[in-house]
Design an enzyme around this catalytic site. Structure first.
Site, PDB file in Angstrom:
ATOM      1  N   GLU A  39      14.594 -21.741  16.991  1.00 22.59           N
ATOM      2  CA  GLU A  39      13.468 -22.167  16.153  1.00 22.59           C
ATOM      3  C   GLU A  39      13.690 -23.575  15.594  1.00 22.59           C
ATOM      4  OE1 GLU A  39      13.005 -18.966  13.320  1.00 22.59           O
ATOM      5  OE2 GLU A  39      12.435 -17.546  14.889  1.00 22.59           O
ATOM      6  N   TYR A  47       6.352 -17.548  18.107  1.00 22.58           N
ATOM      7  CA  TYR A  47       6.234 -16.090  18.041  1.00 22.58           C
ATOM      8  C   TYR A  47       6.249 -15.447  19.425  1.00 22.58           C
ATOM      9  CZ  TYR A  47       5.260 -15.948  12.979  1.00 22.58           C
ATOM     10  OH  TYR A  47       5.347 -16.016  11.602  1.00 22.58           O
ATOM     11  N   LYS A  53       3.940 -20.282   5.023  1.00 22.17           N
ATOM     12  CA  LYS A  53       2.776 -20.055   5.885  1.00 22.17           C
ATOM     13  C   LYS A  53       1.494 -20.552   5.212  1.00 22.17           C
ATOM     14  CE  LYS A  53       4.924 -16.068   8.169  1.00 22.17           C
ATOM     15  NZ  LYS A  53       4.742 -14.619   8.521  1.00 22.17           N
ATOM     16  N   ASN A  88       1.972 -12.921   4.588  1.00 21.38           N
ATOM     17  CA  ASN A  88       3.165 -12.578   3.813  1.00 21.38           C
ATOM     18  C   ASN A  88       3.993 -13.806   3.448  1.00 21.38           C
ATOM     19  OD1 ASN A  88       4.115 -13.149   6.330  1.00 21.38           O
ATOM     20  ND2 ASN A  88       5.213 -11.229   6.630  1.00 21.38           N
ATOM     21  N   HIS A 143       8.191 -17.278   6.585  1.00 20.46           N
ATOM     22  CA  HIS A 143       8.917 -16.872   7.789  1.00 20.46           C
ATOM     23  C   HIS A 143      10.351 -17.341   7.638  1.00 20.46           C
ATOM     24  CE1 HIS A 143      10.263 -16.539  11.970  1.00 20.46           C
ATOM     25  NE2 HIS A 143      10.817 -17.724  11.762  1.00 20.46           N
TER      26      HIS A 143
HETATM   27  O1  CDP Z   1       8.402 -12.234   9.557  1.00 19.66           O
HETATM   28  P1  CDP Z   1       9.300 -11.049   9.841  1.00 19.66           P
HETATM   29  O2  CDP Z   1      10.476 -11.408  10.717  1.00 19.66           O
HETATM   30  O3  CDP Z   1       9.699 -10.360   8.578  1.00 19.66           O
HETATM   31  O4  CDP Z   1       8.403  -9.976  10.630  1.00 19.66           O
HETATM   32  P2  CDP Z   1       8.127  -9.733  12.178  1.00 19.66           P
HETATM   33  O5  CDP Z   1       8.171  -8.264  12.418  1.00 19.66           O
HETATM   34  O6  CDP Z   1       9.013 -10.592  13.028  1.00 19.66           O
HETATM   35  O7  CDP Z   1       6.609 -10.195  12.368  1.00 19.66           O
HETATM   36  C1  CDP Z   1       6.267 -11.549  12.426  1.00 19.66           C
HETATM   37  C2  CDP Z   1       5.016 -11.751  11.595  1.00 19.66           C
HETATM   38  O8  CDP Z   1       3.910 -11.096  12.223  1.00 19.66           O
HETATM   39  C3  CDP Z   1       5.073 -11.155  10.194  1.00 19.66           C
HETATM   40  O9  CDP Z   1       5.769 -11.985   9.282  1.00 19.66           O
HETATM   41  C4  CDP Z   1       3.587 -11.013   9.862  1.00 19.66           C
HETATM   42  O10 CDP Z   1       3.043 -12.251   9.402  1.00 19.66           O
HETATM   43  C5  CDP Z   1       2.983 -10.702  11.229  1.00 19.66           C
HETATM   44  N1  CDP Z   1       2.691  -9.273  11.439  1.00 19.66           N
HETATM   45  C6  CDP Z   1       1.378  -8.872  11.517  1.00 19.66           C
HETATM   46  O11 CDP Z   1       0.457  -9.670  11.407  1.00 19.66           O
HETATM   47  N2  CDP Z   1       1.079  -7.539  11.712  1.00 19.66           N
HETATM   48  C7  CDP Z   1       2.070  -6.642  11.869  1.00 19.66           C
HETATM   49  N3  CDP Z   1       1.760  -5.355  12.076  1.00 19.66           N
HETATM   50  C8  CDP Z   1       3.416  -7.048  11.808  1.00 19.66           C
HETATM   51  C9  CDP Z   1       3.703  -8.367  11.587  1.00 19.66           C
HETATM   52 MG    MG Z   2      10.572 -11.909  12.724  1.00 18.87          MG
END
Ligand code: CDP
Ligand code: MG
Length: 145
Positions: A129, A52, A12, A115, A118
Site C-alpha cells: 500500500e 482494495y 476516508k 468507518n 483505513h
Molecule cells: O478496513 P478494515 O481492514 O477494517 O476492513 P476490511 O474487512 O478489510 O474491509 C475494507 C473496507 O470495506 C471496510 O473498512 C469498509 O469500509 C468496507 N466494507 C463494506 O463496505 N461492507 C462490508 N460488509 C465490509 C467492509
Molecule cells: Mg482491510
C-alpha cells in the site's frame, strides 16, 4: 527504535466531510506515531481497485469503491514501534457499531462502510500500500518482515 514499522493510513471521505481530520491525526500523534508523508486527494476507480484488490468480487465492493472515490481523502504514512498493530487497535473494529469506545471508529461512527479510516493489516500489506500511494518512499517493512 526496535520493531519500527511504517503503515499506510487513509482518512476516508466521510472523515474529511465531517471535519475530523485534525481530531483523528491528533490521536495518532498523541499515541506517539510520526507522520512521515501526507496528501489530500480524490482517487479514481483504478486506484480504488488496486488498493482494495482483495475485495473485488465481494457483494459490498461496488459500494465501497463508490464511497472511497466520492470525495477527497487524506492518505498518510505513519511510523513508530509496532505501528501496524498500534494503528489497527487505535482505529477499532471494521464495523463502527462493534468498535470499542475509545477507538476512532468506536467514538465517531456507527456505520460499517463509512468507518472513517483505513490502515494496513500486515507488513506485506503495508509495503504494497505504501508503494501504491507514496511510491517515492523507501519501504522498510518488507525487509524487516
Ligand atoms: O478496513 P478494515 O481492514 O477494517 O476492513 P476490511 O474487512 O478489510 O474491509 C475494507 C473496507 O470495506 C471496510 O473498512 C469498509 O469500509 C468496507 N466494507 C463494506 O463496505 N461492507 C462490508 N460488509 C465490509 C467492509
Ligand atoms: Mg482491510
Amino acid at each position: 527504535m526496535t520493531d519500527k514499522q511504517r503503515t499506510l493510513v487513509l482518512l476516508k471521505p466521510d472523515a474529511v466531510k465531517r471535519h475530523l481530520i485534525g481530531e483523528i491525526i491528533g490521536r495518532y500523534e498523541a499515541r506517539g506515531l510520526k507522520v512521515l508523508a501526507m496528501q489530500m486527494r480524490t482517487i479514481d476507480g483504478d486506484l480504488a481497485k488496486a488498493h482494495y484488490a482483495e475485495h473485488i468480487g465481494r457483494e459490498y465492493y461496488q459500494g465501497l469503491e463508490d464511497f472511497i472515490t466520492s470525495g477527497p481523502l487524506v492518505a498518510m504514512v505513519l511510523e513508530g514501534r509496532k505501528a501496524i498493530q498500534v494503528v489497527r487497535a487505535t482505529n477499532g473494529r471494521t464495523d463502527c457499531a462493534d468498535a470499542a469506545p475509545g477507538t476512532i471508529r468506536g467514538d465517531f461512527g456507527t456505520q460499517q462502510r463509512r468507518n472513517l479510516v483505513h490502515a494496513s493489516d500486515s507488513p506485506e500489506s503495508a509495503a504494497r500500500e505504501i508503494g501504491l500511494w507514496f511510491p517515492h518512499l523507501l519501504v522498510v517493512d518488507a525487509a524487516a518482515a
